[in-house]
Design a protein around this motif. Sequence first.
Motif, PDB file in Angstrom:
ATOM      1  N   UNK A   1      -4.473   6.947   8.271  1.00  0.00           N
ATOM      2  CA  UNK A   1      -3.809   5.820   7.618  1.00  0.00           C
ATOM      3  C   UNK A   1      -4.514   4.509   7.950  1.00  0.00           C
ATOM      4  N   UNK A   2      -4.931   4.353   9.197  1.00  0.00           N
ATOM      5  CA  UNK A   2      -5.659   3.146   9.597  1.00  0.00           C
ATOM      6  C   UNK A   2      -6.958   3.034   8.803  1.00  0.00           C
ATOM      7  N   UNK A   3      -7.668   4.145   8.670  1.00  0.00           N
ATOM      8  CA  UNK A   3      -8.922   4.125   7.907  1.00  0.00           C
ATOM      9  C   UNK A   3      -8.684   3.805   6.440  1.00  0.00           C
ATOM     10  N   UNK A   4      -7.606   4.356   5.882  1.00  0.00           N
ATOM     11  CA  UNK A   4      -7.292   4.096   4.472  1.00  0.00           C
ATOM     12  C   UNK A   4      -6.906   2.634   4.245  1.00  0.00           C
ATOM     13  N   UNK A   5      -6.209   2.029   5.205  1.00  0.00           N
ATOM     14  CA  UNK A   5      -5.865   0.605   5.091  1.00  0.00           C
ATOM     15  C   UNK A   5      -7.126  -0.234   5.128  1.00  0.00           C
ATOM     16  N   UNK A   6      -8.053   0.119   6.017  1.00  0.00           N
ATOM     17  CA  UNK A   6      -9.341  -0.593   6.080  1.00  0.00           C
ATOM     18  C   UNK A   6     -10.086  -0.485   4.744  1.00  0.00           C
TER      19      UNK A   6
ATOM     20  N   UNK B   1       0.859  -1.177   0.000  1.00  0.00           N
ATOM     21  CA  UNK B   1       0.000   0.000   0.000  1.00  0.00           C
ATOM     22  C   UNK B   1       0.895   1.228   0.000  1.00  0.00           C
ATOM     23  N   UNK B   2       0.732   2.081  -0.994  1.00  0.00           N
ATOM     24  CA  UNK B   2       1.504   3.304  -1.090  1.00  0.00           C
ATOM     25  C   UNK B   2       0.815   4.357  -0.226  1.00  0.00           C
ATOM     26  N   UNK B   3       1.189   4.413   1.055  1.00  0.00           N
ATOM     27  CA  UNK B   3       0.507   5.268   2.023  1.00  0.00           C
ATOM     28  C   UNK B   3       0.682   6.752   1.711  1.00  0.00           C
TER      29      UNK B   3
END
Length: 88
Positions: A39-44, A21-23
């Motif tokens: 970032x946690x929400x985007x990973x989800x 994942x390109x954060x």
Amino acid sequence: MAKTTKTGKKTVDPVVRDATIHMHKYIHKIQFKRRAPRAIREIRKFAAKAMLTKDIRIDTTLNRYIWSNGIRNLPRRIRVRMSRKRNE
């Protein structure tokens, strides 16, 4: 490929996938004090789209890795292993 039923919905089989994942792309122009929670929400969101499920659980080691540099300075890229399990 997942099998389709007569209604047209795909049946989801158990599967394991690795992804990077390109954060930096998701966190660009987010203010500093909101970066790690965002970032946690985007990973989800990324995992839900990739695995076609709403049940997303983030491992504590991944959470610690994201927060390892503090709330502001996130790792640029994150290598994750996503697994979809059978719904009992």
